[in-house]
Write a protein that holds these residues in place. Structure first.
Motif, PDB file in Angstrom:
ATOM      1  N   GLU A  88       0.837  -1.204   0.000  1.00 20.97           N
ATOM      2  CA  GLU A  88       0.000   0.000   0.000  1.00 20.97           C
ATOM      3  C   GLU A  88       0.869   1.251   0.000  1.00 20.97           C
ATOM      4  N   GLU A  89       1.955   1.190   0.748  1.00 22.13           N
ATOM      5  CA  GLU A  89       2.854   2.339   0.839  1.00 22.13           C
ATOM      6  C   GLU A  89       3.523   2.628  -0.511  1.00 22.13           C
ATOM      7  N   LEU A  90       3.917   1.566  -1.219  1.00 24.60           N
ATOM      8  CA  LEU A  90       4.552   1.731  -2.526  1.00 24.60           C
ATOM      9  C   LEU A  90       3.629   2.477  -3.479  1.00 24.60           C
ATOM     10  N   ILE A  91       2.374   2.079  -3.507  1.00 20.72           N
ATOM     11  CA  ILE A  91       1.425   2.723  -4.424  1.00 20.72           C
ATOM     12  C   ILE A  91       1.084   4.128  -3.956  1.00 20.72           C
ATOM     13  N   SER A  92       0.780   4.295  -2.671  1.00 25.98           N
ATOM     14  CA  SER A  92       0.362   5.619  -2.191  1.00 25.98           C
ATOM     15  C   SER A  92       1.479   6.649  -2.310  1.00 25.98           C
ATOM     16  N   ALA A 139      -1.721  -6.259 -15.395  1.00 16.29           N
ATOM     17  CA  ALA A 139      -2.301  -4.911 -15.447  1.00 16.29           C
ATOM     18  C   ALA A 139      -3.627  -4.876 -14.700  1.00 16.29           C
ATOM     19  N   ILE A 140      -4.431  -5.900 -14.889  1.00 20.04           N
ATOM     20  CA  ILE A 140      -5.734  -5.941 -14.220  1.00 20.04           C
ATOM     21  C   ILE A 140      -5.557  -6.052 -12.706  1.00 20.04           C
ATOM     22  N   GLN A 141      -4.694  -6.948 -12.257  1.00 16.40           N
ATOM     23  CA  GLN A 141      -4.462  -7.129 -10.821  1.00 16.40           C
ATOM     24  C   GLN A 141      -3.846  -5.875 -10.196  1.00 16.40           C
ATOM     25  N   THR A 142      -2.908  -5.270 -10.902  1.00 12.39           N
ATOM     26  CA  THR A 142      -2.286  -4.045 -10.402  1.00 12.39           C
ATOM     27  C   THR A 142      -3.326  -2.930 -10.308  1.00 12.39           C
ATOM     28  N   ASN A 143      -4.174  -2.826 -11.330  1.00 14.11           N
ATOM     29  CA  ASN A 143      -5.216  -1.793 -11.313  1.00 14.11           C
ATOM     30  C   ASN A 143      -6.164  -1.966 -10.136  1.00 14.11           C
ATOM     31  N   ILE A 144      -6.524  -3.192  -9.835  1.00 13.88           N
ATOM     32  CA  ILE A 144      -7.415  -3.451  -8.697  1.00 13.88           C
ATOM     33  C   ILE A 144      -6.794  -2.890  -7.421  1.00 13.88           C
ATOM     34  N   GLN A 145      -5.506  -3.155  -7.232  1.00 15.68           N
ATOM     35  CA  GLN A 145      -4.842  -2.643  -6.034  1.00 15.68           C
ATOM     36  C   GLN A 145      -4.745  -1.120  -6.040  1.00 15.68           C
ATOM     37  N   ILE A 146      -4.442  -0.538  -7.189  1.00 16.09           N
ATOM     38  CA  ILE A 146      -4.348   0.923  -7.274  1.00 16.09           C
ATOM     39  C   ILE A 146      -5.704   1.553  -6.965  1.00 16.09           C
ATOM     40  N   MET A 147      -6.770   0.986  -7.494  1.00 17.27           N
ATOM     41  CA  MET A 147      -8.119   1.523  -7.235  1.00 17.27           C
ATOM     42  C   MET A 147      -8.451   1.444  -5.750  1.00 17.27           C
ATOM     43  N   ARG A 148      -8.043   0.366  -5.099  1.00 16.43           N
ATOM     44  CA  ARG A 148      -8.275   0.247  -3.652  1.00 16.43           C
ATOM     45  C   ARG A 148      -7.532   1.345  -2.888  1.00 16.43           C
TER      46      ARG A 148
END
Length: 175
Positions: free
Chosen positions: A9-13, A106-115
């Protein structure tokens, strides 16, 4: 078997920036998260540019780029390895990327980014509620201060009157 890709979560945020009053992510950060080259991401976007209106994706102008680059003092390169001004994607643009980059990662990464975007939005909403509550408390305290001052002024008036009054003669039974 669970093929879900786990990104912290920290990596994305830490890759979400606030530009033009919008939460956005840079093309190069998204490409890294998707495991592709930035040029591949940009090519896919340009091939499908009709899917990316200005409220989904935009390129930084030179002053925005300079401002963003100045925040990263440790970089030695003139353009941080960038030949072109970067594309930035809003939450909706990131969501649209999953349609353009048709891969499981891409789909799995997008799901996490959207969260993460949802969590950031909720944190901002919670912070706004706290600010409103604090403002209400401050207004109440201001009113309390005024009321306390009023009570003290009435007490001062009463004590002044008491000092100016002649002592009364006592009444009642005499010995």
């Amino acid at each position: 078997m669970n093929n879900e890709i786990q990104l912290s979560e920290e990596l994305i945020s830490n890759k979400i920036y606030f530009i033009r009053n919008q939460k956005v992510m840079f093309d190069r950060d998204l490409a890294t998260l998707y495991g592709i080259e930035t040029r591949v991401l940009k090519q896919a976007v340009r091939r499908n540019i009709s899917r990316f209106p200005k409220d989904f994706m935009f390129e930084l102008n030179k002053s925005e780029f300079e401002n963003w680059r100045s925040q990263f003092v440790t970089s030695n390169s003139e353009k941080m390895g960038l030949r072109y001004l970067p594309m930035v994607f809003t939450e909706h643009g990131v969501l649209m990327l999953s349609c353009v980059l048709n891969s499981n990662k891409a789909i799995q990464t997008n799901i996490q980014i959207m969260r993460i975007f949802t969590k950031v939005r909720q944190m901002l909403f919670d912070t706004t509620d706290l600010k409103i509550d604090i403002l209400h408390i401050q207004k109440k305290l201001e009113n309390h201060d005024k009321n306390i001052e009023l009570v003290f002024s009435y007490l001062d008036e009463l004590t002044d009157k008491k000092e100016n009054v002649k002592p009364r003669t006592k009444i009642g039974y005499k010995k």
